[in-house]
Design a protein around this motif. Structure first.
Motif, PDB file in Angstrom:
ATOM      1  N   LEU A   1       3.863  -1.819   5.176  1.00 24.77           N
ATOM      2  CA  LEU A   1       2.817  -1.191   4.373  1.00 24.77           C
ATOM      3  C   LEU A   1       1.581  -2.078   4.442  1.00 24.77           C
ATOM      4  O   LEU A   1       1.569  -3.188   3.881  1.00 24.77           O
ATOM      5  CB  LEU A   1       3.273  -1.025   2.926  1.00 24.77           C
ATOM      6  CG  LEU A   1       4.456  -0.078   2.715  1.00 24.77           C
ATOM      7  CD1 LEU A   1       5.154  -0.346   1.398  1.00 24.77           C
ATOM      8  CD2 LEU A   1       3.981   1.356   2.739  1.00 24.77           C
TER       9      LEU A   1
ATOM     10  N   ILE B   1      -2.353   2.495   4.776  1.00 25.86           N
ATOM     11  CA  ILE B   1      -2.809   2.977   3.471  1.00 25.86           C
ATOM     12  C   ILE B   1      -4.319   2.801   3.401  1.00 25.86           C
ATOM     13  O   ILE B   1      -4.841   1.712   3.670  1.00 25.86           O
ATOM     14  CB  ILE B   1      -2.125   2.199   2.330  1.00 25.86           C
ATOM     15  CG1 ILE B   1      -0.598   2.171   2.526  1.00 25.86           C
ATOM     16  CG2 ILE B   1      -2.459   2.811   0.977  1.00 25.86           C
ATOM     17  CD1 ILE B   1       0.124   1.280   1.539  1.00 25.86           C
TER      18      ILE B   1
ATOM     19  N   ASN C   1      -3.040  -2.171   5.526  1.00 21.74           N
ATOM     20  CA  ASN C   1      -4.304  -1.477   5.751  1.00 21.74           C
ATOM     21  C   ASN C   1      -4.828  -1.934   7.100  1.00 21.74           C
ATOM     22  O   ASN C   1      -5.473  -2.975   7.211  1.00 21.74           O
ATOM     23  CB  ASN C   1      -5.294  -1.787   4.623  1.00 21.74           C
ATOM     24  CG  ASN C   1      -6.621  -1.079   4.812  1.00 21.74           C
ATOM     25  OD1 ASN C   1      -7.588  -1.667   5.297  1.00 21.74           O
ATOM     26  ND2 ASN C   1      -6.684   0.179   4.418  1.00 21.74           N
TER      27      ASN C   1
ATOM     28  N   ARG D   1      -3.141   8.525   2.502  1.00 19.17           N
ATOM     29  CA  ARG D   1      -4.068   8.178   1.429  1.00 19.17           C
ATOM     30  C   ARG D   1      -3.277   7.634   0.250  1.00 19.17           C
ATOM     31  O   ARG D   1      -2.192   8.117  -0.078  1.00 19.17           O
ATOM     32  CB  ARG D   1      -4.879   9.402   1.026  1.00 19.17           C
ATOM     33  CG  ARG D   1      -5.931   9.125  -0.042  1.00 19.17           C
ATOM     34  CD  ARG D   1      -6.719  10.375  -0.396  1.00 19.17           C
ATOM     35  NE  ARG D   1      -7.677  10.696   0.663  1.00 19.17           N
ATOM     36  CZ  ARG D   1      -7.556  11.711   1.499  1.00 19.17           C
ATOM     37  NH1 ARG D   1      -6.515  12.533   1.396  1.00 19.17           N
ATOM     38  NH2 ARG D   1      -8.466  11.944   2.427  1.00 19.17           N
ATOM     39  N   ALA D   2      -3.816   6.612  -0.403  1.00 16.22           N
ATOM     40  CA  ALA D   2      -3.133   5.975  -1.529  1.00 16.22           C
ATOM     41  C   ALA D   2      -3.012   6.950  -2.683  1.00 16.22           C
ATOM     42  O   ALA D   2      -3.807   7.883  -2.838  1.00 16.22           O
ATOM     43  CB  ALA D   2      -3.893   4.716  -1.958  1.00 16.22           C
TER      44      ALA D   2
ATOM     45  N   LEU E   1      -4.738  -0.705  -3.770  1.00 16.87           N
ATOM     46  CA  LEU E   1      -3.802  -0.395  -2.690  1.00 16.87           C
ATOM     47  C   LEU E   1      -2.492  -1.152  -2.868  1.00 16.87           C
ATOM     48  O   LEU E   1      -1.416  -0.640  -2.542  1.00 16.87           O
ATOM     49  CB  LEU E   1      -4.437  -0.727  -1.340  1.00 16.87           C
ATOM     50  CG  LEU E   1      -5.729   0.013  -0.975  1.00 16.87           C
ATOM     51  CD1 LEU E   1      -6.200  -0.404   0.422  1.00 16.87           C
ATOM     52  CD2 LEU E   1      -5.522   1.510  -1.031  1.00 16.87           C
TER      53      LEU E   1
ATOM     54  N   LEU F   1       0.922   8.910  -0.923  1.00 14.37           N
ATOM     55  CA  LEU F   1       1.809   7.849  -0.463  1.00 14.37           C
ATOM     56  C   LEU F   1       3.197   7.998  -1.082  1.00 14.37           C
ATOM     57  O   LEU F   1       4.214   7.778  -0.403  1.00 14.37           O
ATOM     58  CB  LEU F   1       1.209   6.487  -0.818  1.00 14.37           C
ATOM     59  CG  LEU F   1       2.025   5.268  -0.409  1.00 14.37           C
ATOM     60  CD1 LEU F   1       2.217   5.221   1.105  1.00 14.37           C
ATOM     61  CD2 LEU F   1       1.346   3.982  -0.896  1.00 14.37           C
TER      62      LEU F   1
ATOM     63  N   CYS G   1      -0.347   0.689  -5.530  1.00 17.23           N
ATOM     64  CA  CYS G   1       0.249   1.913  -4.976  1.00 17.23           C
ATOM     65  C   CYS G   1       1.391   1.585  -4.026  1.00 17.23           C
ATOM     66  O   CYS G   1       2.439   2.247  -4.038  1.00 17.23           O
ATOM     67  CB  CYS G   1      -0.824   2.725  -4.255  1.00 17.23           C
ATOM     68  SG  CYS G   1      -2.106   3.397  -5.338  1.00 17.23           S
ATOM     69  N   ALA G   2       1.197   0.557  -3.191  1.00 18.54           N
ATOM     70  CA  ALA G   2       2.240   0.188  -2.235  1.00 18.54           C
ATOM     71  C   ALA G   2       3.488  -0.305  -2.942  1.00 18.54           C
ATOM     72  O   ALA G   2       4.620   0.045  -2.570  1.00 18.54           O
ATOM     73  CB  ALA G   2       1.709  -0.877  -1.276  1.00 18.54           C
TER      74      ALA G   2
ATOM     75  N   THR H   1      -9.716   7.808   7.170  1.00 14.89           N
ATOM     76  CA  THR H   1      -8.776   6.922   7.847  1.00 14.89           C
ATOM     77  C   THR H   1      -9.317   6.479   9.198  1.00 14.89           C
ATOM     78  O   THR H   1     -10.045   7.211   9.875  1.00 14.89           O
ATOM     79  CB  THR H   1      -7.425   7.615   8.035  1.00 14.89           C
ATOM     80  OG1 THR H   1      -6.538   6.724   8.703  1.00 14.89           O
ATOM     81  CG2 THR H   1      -7.570   8.898   8.846  1.00 14.89           C
TER      82      THR H   1
END
Length: 739
Positions: free
Chosen positions: A149, A195, A151, A224-225, A37, A229, A40-41, A202
């Motif tokens: 960003l 994310i 979780n 979703r990552a 994650l 995203l 991706c972020a 989710t």
């Protein structure tokens, strides 16, 4: 207050806690390959910043913050720190999150507090504006956006973050009130992006923008990552910075593996929305090939690569130049296109059209190592001689309401006003002038051909009164009188000054003209109907007068039919001249005379005996062929004469009609001599006379005859002739058995 855009400051807060090291499922067939994650972020946020820095190299600032057990600020608001190279170097030093770190010690709140504190700091642009205003520095507003960003665990956790930021803003505003180096926050936008990994559901629901307090608004996106995203941040950067997308199609490019072959590729570019302003104004978005992507959320406009390329030394008349940023900067088509442009070449872009000549609307060219999308002018060039007042940007327009505009300017002149003449309500004269100008321009057509009521002298009283802020009872009566005069004009079917520009023939019909007039008048009054009740009364009067009774509608239908007949008559008269009508009538008359001669020759010829079933032709005195008119005979009279003559040949004339005197005819004239009985008959309702002669029964039906008197009664009917007279058909039915 000198407002600063919310887009001036953007604070990125990326969660660096251990749970951000979670990896989702891999993409088949590369199942072992996956990203955390955190990765991706970072990648998606860097794409957000890259696009921002490409399109806005100055005055759109980003402050990047990483939050774990404490916050890490990777750059500042200074302009030299605004680059992806600076941020990537700092992120490399931070490294990935440690999955063995204690989650209880890590929190996203550390980074959110640092982001609020960073928004209170003064940027170089804000300092320049505060310095220019000197003693009125408080008029410079301070606004910004925070993108988080993380979780999140649930919706409750998201609401806790919003409450915490709201409290932090209040505390920081109190500190900024007593400091010259800080600025209070007037508005803050919070964008929470939750994310979650691939293959999981989710726990946070999406929520549109919502006002938490006068200082804070918040929105939540659950994404979703991975590519989802990346698409979400691509859409958000367009919304936050007023960007638009353009796709360049049919780019010829040689294949990497086969150098002798080429293929066409597409490249998507992002730029400021003003590059499409001409499309928005002209309404040619459909002609420019607008398409929708990402489930209807993302829109892109398609422009076609134009084969004739030019060098940058050629001068093109442009109305604007905007920096571009490729959406997929690492793809081979994007790289080839940018390298081609950076080498000093220019590319013309045309609008894809299904028919007609092509229109080149844009050009790609580089200046100083940066690529720009140039907007080419396809209309009149401003470098030419200035157009006269009778010409517009799209061509010659010669029917502007110049005289009416002069009166409009005289009615809205500004004059100096003394302070003693101010209204008790405290409303400034300039505000009253703006309000009057707004009322006068709510409905004001600029071209004569676009209006009907402003070309009619009968509507002038209403048009001058309806724009007033308040109406008196006398004004209402004047407006109603004007409406009634228009109703009377419609009843009399008076013509209206309807423009026929761009239409064929005489223009719309009379009832259509009045329908256009009533619609425009109602539109004018509706724009002012909400001002006062008296304005509404004028609108009610128009609505009442437009609802016609049934007999009025029937009268209008008859009027339309009459107009149609008149139009057909005028059309026929315009097509046929008088000489042609004379020749045609003479030709038809000759044909009729020839027909009459042939029919008489056939009848009188001894070699052609008359058929047995044909009755002799008798022409009584009262049925005479009409005399031929001197001069050319009309087609109707010729046809009537022909029909009359033809009907006279079809039967033998009734003997009683030719021998009657004063509409009376004496039947059985020899009956008195044989039997001493005289019968007189006059017209009546209905009767039937039956005569039986020996064994032969003769039925003679005469319509409208009945006996009046008999001079000598019949004792016994003779054996040879029996005479029984009935007055009605009912009595006849009752006595039918006697015969």
């Amino acid at each position: 207050m000198k407002m600063v855009s919310v887009a001036h400051k953007t604070g990125f807060v990326v969660d660096h806690c251990p749970y951000m090291a979670d990896r989702g499922q891999g993409v088949i067939p590369l199942a072992p390959v996956s990203k955390s994650l955190w990765t991706c972020a970072v990648e998606c946020s860097m794409e957000y910043c890259r696009i921002l820095f490409d399109v806005y190299p100055v005055d759109k600032l980003v402050n990047y913050i990483v939050s774990d057990s404490e916050f890490h600020t990777l750059n500042s608001w200074r302009r030299e720190n605004q680059s992806t190279h600076e941020l990537m170097s700092a992120l490399a030093a931070v490294g990935p999150p440690n999955p063995r770190e204690d989650p209880e010690c890590c929190s996203i709140l550390h980074g959110l507090v640092a982001a609020v504190e960073a928004l209170c700091k003064i940027t170089e642009l804000q300092h320049e504006r505060r310095t220019a205003l000197m003693d009125t520095a408080e008029r410079v507003a301070n606004r910004g956006r925070i993108i988080c960003l993380t979780n999140a665990k649930s919706d409750t956790n998201v609401r806790m973050l919003e409450d915490y930021i709201q409290e932090t803003i209040s505390e920081q505003n109190k500190l900024a009130a007593g400091s010259d180096r800080l600025m209070a926050i007037q508005q803050c936008e919070l964008v929470v992006i939750h994310i979650y990994p691939q293959g999981e559901d989710t726990l946070v629901s999406d929520r549109p923008k919502k006002e938490i307090s006068p200082l804070l608004t918040s929105e939540v996106h659950s994404v979703r990552a991975g590519r989802h995203l990346a698409s979400k941040l691509n859409i958000l950067v367009q919304q936050h910075f007023d960007l638009a997308s353009t796709t360049i199609t049919n780019i010829p490019m040689k294949e990497e593996q086969h150098a002798n072959t080429s293929a066409n590729y597409d490249v998507e570019l992002l730029h400021h929305r003003d590059a499409h302003m001409e499309f928005f104004k002209s309404g040619d978005l459909h002609m420019a090939g607008t398409s929708t992507r990402e489930n209807g959320v993302k829109e892109t406009m398609t422009l076609k690569w134009c084969t004739p390329r030019t060098n940058s030394i050629e001068l093109h008349y442009c109305t604007g130049a905007y920096r571009i940023s490729p959406t997929d900067v690492n793809s081979r088509p994007s790289s080839c296109l940018t390298n081609f442009l950076l080498n000093g070449r220019s590319v013309l872009l045309e609008q894809p059209r299904k028919s007609g000549s092509k229109v080149i609307s844009h050009m790609l060219s580089s200046h100083g190592g940066e690529i720009f999308l140039h907007v080419l002018n396809s209309n009149r060039s401003t470098l030419e001689d200035p157009p006269s007042i009778s010409e517009g940007c799209g061509g010659r327009v010669t029917d502007y309401r110049i005289t009416d505009f002069g009166e409009f300017m005289r009615d809205n002149r500004l004059t100096p006003v003394a302070e003693s003449s101010y209204e008790p309500s405290g409303k400034l004269p300039v505000e009253r002038a703006k309000a009057q100008l707004e009322r006068y321009t709510r409905y004001w057509p600029m071209i004569i051909s676009q209006t009907t009521i402003f070309n009619m002298q009968a509507v002038v009283p209403l048009a001058n009164l309806i724009v007033k802020e308040a109406l008196t009872e006398e004004d209402v009566l004047t407006c109603q009188k004007t409406i009634y005069n228009l109703v009377d004009m419609e009843r009399k079917n008076d013509p209206l000054p309807i423009s026929t520009v761009g239409s064929r023939g005489k223009g719309p019909k009379r009832d259509e003209q009045y329908r256009i007039m009533w619609n425009e008048l109602e539109t004018l009054v509706k724009t002012h109907a909400g001002a006062t009740d008296r304005h509404q009364r004028v609108l009610d009067c128009i609505v009442a007068c437009r609802s016609k009774p049934p007999e009025e509608e029937e009268r209008k239908k008859r009027g339309r039919k009459r107009e149609d007949r008149e139009d057909r008559t005028e059309k026929n008269a315009s097509k046929e001249t008088e000489d042609k009508s004379w020749q045609e009538s003479e030709r038809l008359k000759g044909l009729l005379e020839k027909d009459d001669q042939e029919s008489e020759v056939i009848k009188d010829s001894p070699d052609s005996p008359e058929p047995l079933n044909k009755k002799p032709r008798l022409i009584p005195e009262d049925v005479q062929p009409p005399e031929r008119a001197k001069g050319p005979a009309t087609l109707l009279s010729m046809w009537t004469n022909r029909i009359t003559v033809a009907n006279s040949r079809k039967h033998q004339e009734f003997f009683g009609r030719a021998s009657s005197v004063n509409s009376k005819f004496e039947l059985y004239q020899h009956l008195k001599e044989e039997n001493g009985c005289v019968l007189h008959f006059v017209p009546s309702a209905a009767s039937v006379l039956f005569l039986r002669v020996e064994r032969v029964i003769l039925f003679s039906f005469f319509t409208g005859w009945m006996p009046m008197k008999m001079e000598k009664p019949l004792d016994d009917p003779p054996q040879r002739i029996s005479c029984i007279i009935f007055s009605t058909s009912t009595e006849l039915d009752n006595q039918m058995g006697n015969f």
